[in-house]
Design an enzyme around this catalytic site. Sequence first.
Site, PDB file in Angstrom:
ATOM      1  N   HIS A 183      46.542  53.649  32.972  1.00 57.17           N
ATOM      2  CA  HIS A 183      47.877  53.455  33.547  1.00 57.17           C
ATOM      3  C   HIS A 183      48.171  51.957  33.565  1.00 57.17           C
ATOM      4  O   HIS A 183      47.350  51.142  33.111  1.00 57.17           O
ATOM      5  CB  HIS A 183      47.960  54.087  34.942  1.00 57.17           C
ATOM      6  CG  HIS A 183      46.851  53.663  35.863  1.00 57.17           C
ATOM      7  ND1 HIS A 183      46.717  52.376  36.318  1.00 57.17           N
ATOM      8  CD2 HIS A 183      45.798  54.356  36.383  1.00 57.17           C
ATOM      9  CE1 HIS A 183      45.660  52.300  37.107  1.00 57.17           C
ATOM     10  NE2 HIS A 183      45.070  53.493  37.146  1.00 57.17           N
ATOM     11  N   HIS A 238      45.455  49.462  34.732  1.00 61.31           N
ATOM     12  CA  HIS A 238      44.461  49.105  33.708  1.00 61.31           C
ATOM     13  C   HIS A 238      45.056  48.111  32.708  1.00 61.31           C
ATOM     14  O   HIS A 238      44.408  47.143  32.311  1.00 61.31           O
ATOM     15  CB  HIS A 238      44.012  50.352  32.929  1.00 61.31           C
ATOM     16  CG  HIS A 238      43.319  51.394  33.746  1.00 61.31           C
ATOM     17  ND1 HIS A 238      43.859  52.642  33.963  1.00 61.31           N
ATOM     18  CD2 HIS A 238      42.124  51.391  34.389  1.00 61.31           C
ATOM     19  CE1 HIS A 238      43.024  53.370  34.696  1.00 61.31           C
ATOM     20  NE2 HIS A 238      41.958  52.637  34.975  1.00 61.31           N
ATOM     21  N   GLY A 298      39.944  45.282  39.039  1.00 58.30           N
ATOM     22  CA  GLY A 298      41.157  45.400  39.844  1.00 58.30           C
ATOM     23  C   GLY A 298      40.874  45.220  41.325  1.00 58.30           C
ATOM     24  O   GLY A 298      39.862  45.713  41.844  1.00 58.30           O
ATOM     25  N   VAL A 358      48.276  47.075  41.016  1.00 56.62           N
ATOM     26  CA  VAL A 358      49.595  47.463  40.512  1.00 56.62           C
ATOM     27  C   VAL A 358      49.996  48.762  41.212  1.00 56.62           C
ATOM     28  O   VAL A 358      49.183  49.684  41.334  1.00 56.62           O
ATOM     29  CB  VAL A 358      49.572  47.647  38.981  1.00 56.62           C
ATOM     30  CG1 VAL A 358      50.922  48.136  38.469  1.00 56.62           C
ATOM     31  CG2 VAL A 358      49.178  46.338  38.311  1.00 56.62           C
TER      32      VAL A 358
HETATM   33  P1  AMP Z   1      38.897  53.117  36.907  1.00 57.27           P
HETATM   34  O1  AMP Z   1      39.310  53.565  35.547  1.00 57.27           O
HETATM   35  O2  AMP Z   1      39.637  53.805  38.010  1.00 57.27           O
HETATM   36  O3  AMP Z   1      37.400  53.089  37.099  1.00 57.27           O
HETATM   37  O4  AMP Z   1      39.346  51.596  37.022  1.00 57.27           O
HETATM   38  C1  AMP Z   1      38.987  50.648  36.056  1.00 57.27           C
HETATM   39  C2  AMP Z   1      39.424  49.288  36.532  1.00 57.27           C
HETATM   40  O5  AMP Z   1      40.835  49.287  36.743  1.00 57.27           O
HETATM   41  C3  AMP Z   1      38.785  48.870  37.860  1.00 57.27           C
HETATM   42  O6  AMP Z   1      38.477  47.487  37.822  1.00 57.27           O
HETATM   43  C4  AMP Z   1      39.888  49.159  38.856  1.00 57.27           C
HETATM   44  O7  AMP Z   1      39.821  48.366  40.017  1.00 57.27           O
HETATM   45  C5  AMP Z   1      41.117  48.809  38.047  1.00 57.27           C
HETATM   46  N1  AMP Z   1      42.304  49.464  38.583  1.00 57.27           N
HETATM   47  C6  AMP Z   1      42.465  50.781  38.855  1.00 57.27           C
HETATM   48  N2  AMP Z   1      43.679  50.999  39.396  1.00 57.27           N
HETATM   49  C7  AMP Z   1      44.298  49.798  39.463  1.00 57.27           C
HETATM   50  C8  AMP Z   1      45.572  49.361  39.954  1.00 57.27           C
HETATM   51  N3  AMP Z   1      46.455  50.203  40.469  1.00 57.27           N
HETATM   52  N4  AMP Z   1      45.861  48.036  39.864  1.00 57.27           N
HETATM   53  C9  AMP Z   1      44.960  47.162  39.359  1.00 57.27           C
HETATM   54  N5  AMP Z   1      43.744  47.510  38.888  1.00 57.27           N
HETATM   55  C10 AMP Z   1      43.423  48.799  38.949  1.00 57.27           C
END
Ligand code: AMP
Length: 286
Positions: free
Chosen positions: A34, A37, A154, A183
């Site tokens: 999304h 990412h 993130g 975000v």
């Molecule tokens: P995930 O795929 O959920 O394991 O997240 C992968 C990376 O994207 C991690 O570093 C998360 O912290 C970051 N991330 C997930 N959601 C968001 C968001 N809404 N805003 C910023 N970074 C994000």
Amino acid sequence: MRIVKPPSAMQRIAGQWRRSSVRIGFVPTMGYLHEGHLSLVREARRRVGRSGKVVVSIYVNPTQFGPAEDLSRYPRDLARDCKLCREAGVDVVFVPTDAQMYPGKEAGRYSTYVVEETLSQQMEGASRPVHFRGVTTIVAKLFNIVLPDVAVFGAKDWQQAAIIKRMVANLNFPVKIIVAPTVRESDGVAMSSRNKYLIGDLRPQATVLGRAIKLVQQNVARKTVSAAKLREQVRQLIHKVPAARLDYVEFFDPDTLIPARTVGRGIHIALAVFVGKTRLIDNARL
Ligand code: AMP
């Protein structure tokens, strides 16, 4: 853009880049990408420049899920993820399989893990006992495979970022960790792959996390307030939302994660709330 599957191939490509002094920016994800990412991808590109390379890993890491968690139904759409990565200017999407990342695991021959012992005890770690052991292990493995100069995480997962920074400092990983802002959707809900689970009237109820943060923010704008009092106010707010159940709300120093008894500006709030069966997290600096 290349799609690379075997870790050995990824490591070979990254090794060649490093030998020719090409900077590598890395964004580890579990996919179902999304805008959150993609903001990390743009940050990675900014850090390494046009002459650098940006790698995104897409891997739903089984060791960071507890037995009762959503591993098997975690949303996946690799074709869409690859399209988004291509449009975002990613150089390599690294998509390993479980057998490649944890060879011999079924036969008991995978037995090495990375464990952070202090910051991982509270909040997410208290609610999800094996979670951070899985996170630090997979991130350490990915760093050894992708060989990044810079890795972007993130702020949405604040505790995770703090633990990764601690691991990198403690174990001398030659990588700079960047934490990029959360975000959000237009109604304030933090973007998350798990928001896909919020169907029908569950989705509007997910705004309660942001509303809880706002309530606390208003309370501590001009004075300090006890953590106990704020916790009770958050509990009451969440109690009014039919599908919501508070898992935890904590107040702490943003760098050390040490809990705060009195809360004022500069203190960090983090909370986890079940909305229906979906567990959502959010955090902010007050
Ligand atoms: P995930 O795929 O959920 O394991 O997240 C992968 C990376 O994207 C991690 O570093 C998360 O912290 C970051 N991330 C997930 N959601 C968001 C968001 N809404 N805003 C910023 N970074 C994000």
